[in-house]
Design a protein around this motif. Structure first.
Motif, mmCIF file in Angstrom:
data_model
loop_
_atom_site.group_PDB
_atom_site.id
_atom_site.type_symbol
_atom_site.label_atom_id
_atom_site.label_comp_id
_atom_site.label_asym_id
_atom_site.label_seq_id
_atom_site.Cartn_x
_atom_site.Cartn_y
_atom_site.Cartn_z
ATOM 1 N N GLU A 1 0.849 -1.194 0.000
ATOM 2 C CA GLU A 1 0.000 0.000 0.000
ATOM 3 C C GLU A 1 0.891 1.254 0.000
ATOM 4 N N PRO A 2 0.597 2.224 -0.883
ATOM 5 C CA PRO A 2 1.454 3.411 -0.932
ATOM 6 C C PRO A 2 1.415 4.166 0.392
ATOM 7 N N GLU A 3 2.553 4.774 0.744
ATOM 8 C CA GLU A 3 2.600 5.526 1.982
ATOM 9 C C GLU A 3 3.528 6.717 1.835
ATOM 10 N N VAL A 4 3.355 7.658 2.742
ATOM 11 C CA VAL A 4 4.224 8.826 2.801
ATOM 12 C C VAL A 4 5.438 8.451 3.659
ATOM 13 N N THR A 5 6.619 8.772 3.171
ATOM 14 C CA THR A 5 7.819 8.501 3.957
ATOM 15 C C THR A 5 8.509 9.814 4.312
ATOM 16 N N GLN A 6 9.234 9.818 5.433
ATOM 17 C CA GLN A 6 9.932 11.009 5.882
ATOM 18 C C GLN A 6 11.319 10.627 6.390
ATOM 19 N N THR A 7 12.281 11.506 6.116
ATOM 20 C CA THR A 7 13.625 11.339 6.649
ATOM 21 C C THR A 7 14.183 12.687 7.093
ATOM 22 N N PRO A 8 15.026 12.711 8.119
ATOM 23 C CA PRO A 8 15.320 11.590 9.002
ATOM 24 C C PRO A 8 14.179 11.373 9.989
ATOM 25 N N SER A 9 14.246 10.309 10.758
ATOM 26 C CA SER A 9 13.212 10.090 11.767
ATOM 27 C C SER A 9 13.456 10.987 12.977
ATOM 28 N N HIS A 10 14.737 11.287 13.223
ATOM 29 C CA HIS A 10 15.079 12.150 14.352
ATOM 30 C C HIS A 10 16.251 13.024 13.951
ATOM 31 N N GLN A 11 16.123 14.332 14.197
ATOM 32 C CA GLN A 11 17.183 15.280 13.872
ATOM 33 C C GLN A 11 17.455 16.123 15.112
ATOM 34 N N VAL A 12 18.745 16.138 15.503
ATOM 35 C CA VAL A 12 19.154 16.987 16.617
ATOM 36 C C VAL A 12 20.044 18.087 16.042
ATOM 37 N N THR A 13 19.785 19.334 16.414
ATOM 38 C CA THR A 13 20.550 20.443 15.866
ATOM 39 C C THR A 13 20.773 21.504 16.930
ATOM 40 N N GLN A 14 21.755 22.342 16.676
ATOM 41 C CA GLN A 14 22.014 23.460 17.578
ATOM 42 C C GLN A 14 21.177 24.656 17.151
ATOM 43 N N MET A 15 20.779 25.441 18.123
ATOM 44 C CA MET A 15 20.025 26.667 17.856
ATOM 45 C C MET A 15 20.781 27.522 16.837
ATOM 46 N N GLY A 16 20.043 28.053 15.870
ATOM 47 C CA GLY A 16 20.659 28.893 14.849
ATOM 48 C C GLY A 16 21.070 28.149 13.598
ATOM 49 N N CYS A 23 10.532 14.612 2.705
ATOM 50 C CA CYS A 23 9.310 13.819 2.613
ATOM 51 C C CYS A 23 9.182 13.306 1.188
ATOM 52 N N VAL A 24 8.704 12.077 1.057
ATOM 53 C CA VAL A 24 8.305 11.573 -0.250
ATOM 54 C C VAL A 24 6.814 11.286 -0.172
ATOM 55 N N PRO A 25 5.995 12.141 -0.779
ATOM 56 C CA PRO A 25 4.535 11.929 -0.728
ATOM 57 C C PRO A 25 4.130 10.702 -1.559
ATOM 58 N N ILE A 26 2.877 10.316 -1.441
ATOM 59 C CA ILE A 26 2.339 9.240 -2.265
ATOM 60 C C ILE A 26 2.387 9.682 -3.725
ATOM 61 N N SER A 27 2.812 8.780 -4.606
ATOM 62 C CA SER A 27 3.288 9.184 -5.929
ATOM 63 C C SER A 27 2.267 9.907 -6.799
ATOM 64 N N ASN A 28 0.995 9.587 -6.756
ATOM 65 C CA ASN A 28 0.044 10.252 -7.640
ATOM 66 C C ASN A 28 -0.695 11.397 -6.950
ATOM 67 N N HIS A 29 -0.272 11.743 -5.740
ATOM 68 C CA HIS A 29 -0.939 12.827 -5.032
ATOM 69 C C HIS A 29 -0.468 14.172 -5.552
#
Lengths: 114, 111
Positions: A1-16, A23-29
Motif C-alpha cells: 500500500e502506498p505511503e508517505v515517507t519522511q527522513t530523518p526520523s530524528h534530527q538533533v541540531t544546535q540553535m541557529g 518527505c516523499v509523498p504518495i506518488s500520484n498525489h
C-alpha cells in the motif's frame, strides 16, 4: 500500500542552524502539507503546496520556513535558523484531490533544537 | 478561528465495553476525518466523512457526521485492547482544505 515517507526520523541540531526535513509523498498525489506537533499539544497546520507553489500558510510559517519540491518525488521543509521553540514532531501529508481531501500522513521527523 | 473540541479527553474502559467519542465545533467543515495516533508516530487515517448526516462503519467503529457538518462522533462497540490509542478528529477548511485538528481523546482499553 502506498505511503508517505519522511527522513530523518530524528534530527538533533544546535540553535541557529539550518535543517532540512524531507518527505516523499504518495506518488500520484497532488497536494502536499506540513504540520507540526509540539510535545503534548495538538497537531498544527504549517503550509500547503500545490502546483509548485504555496497555497496557504499559517502564522507559524514565517520567513524562517520554506518549502520546495526539488524534483518529482521529494517535498522538503527548510528551517533557516532554528530556535528552541521549533522542537517538535514535523509531519508531512499528501492528498490526491483538494475537494475530498483525504490526507495521508508520514511517520514524522522529531526535531530537537538544543 | 476554527476550533474542534473533543470529549472526553481521557477514557479508560474494560475490554468489551462500548464507548463514544465526540468532536464538536461552532464552524462548518467541508469534510471531517478521524485519525488514530500512536506515541511517536504519525496520524493514521481511519475514515473521511463528507455529507451532513453521513454514517460510516469500519468493523466495530461507527463514525457519524452531524447534519450541519459541525460535529462528529466515533462509536466503538466491544472495545479491544488493540483499540488503545489517541483518537483525533480533523476538520477540513480554508482555501486548501487544511486540516484543523481536535484536542484528542486518549483511549485505554484494559484487558
Amino acid at each position: 500500500e502506498p505511503e508517505v515517507t519522511q527522513t530523518p526520523s530524528h534530527q538533533v541540531t544546535q540553535m541557529g542552524q539550518e535543517v532540512i526535513l524531507r518527505c516523499v509523498p504518495i506518488s500520484n498525489h497532488l497536494y502536499f502539507y506540513w504540520y507540526r506537533q509540539i510535545l503534548g499539544q495538538k497537531v498544527e497546520f504549517l503550509v500547503s503546496f500545490y502546483n509548485n507553489e504555496i497555497s496557504e500558510k499559517s502564522e507559524i510559517f514565517d520567513d524562517q520556513f520554506s518549502v520546495e519540491r526539488p524534483d518529482g518525488s521529494n517535498f522538503t521543509l527548510k528551517i533557516r535558523s532554528t530556535k528552541l521553540e521549533d522542537s517538535a514532531m514535523y509531519f508531512c501529508a499528501s492528498s490526491l484531490t483538494r475537494s475530498y481531501n483525504e490526507q495521508f500522513f508520514g511517520p514524522g521527523t522529531r526535531l530537537t533544537v538544543l | 478561528t476554527q476550533l474542534l473540541k473533543q470529549s472526553p479527553q481521557f477514557l479508560s474502559i474494560q475490554e468489551g465495553e462500548n464507548l463514544t467519542v465526540y468532536c464538536n465545533s461552532s464552524s462548518v467543515f467541508s469534510s471531517l476525518q478521524w485519525y488514530r495516533q500512536e506515541p511517536g508516530e504519525g496520524p493514521v487515517l481511519l475514515v473521511t466523512v463528507v455529507t451532513g448526516g453521513e454514517v460510516k462503519k469500519l468493523k466495530r467503529l461507527t463514525f457519524q457526521f452531524g447534519d450541519a457538518r459541525k460535529d462528529s462522533s466515533l462509536h466503538i462497540t466491544a472495545a479491544q485492547p488493540g483499540d488503545t490509542g489517541l483518537y483525533l478528529c480533523a476538520g477540513a477548511g480554508g482555501a486548501t482544505n487544511k486540516l484543523i485538528f481536535g484536542t484528542g481523546t486518549l483511549l485505554a482499553v484494559q484487558p
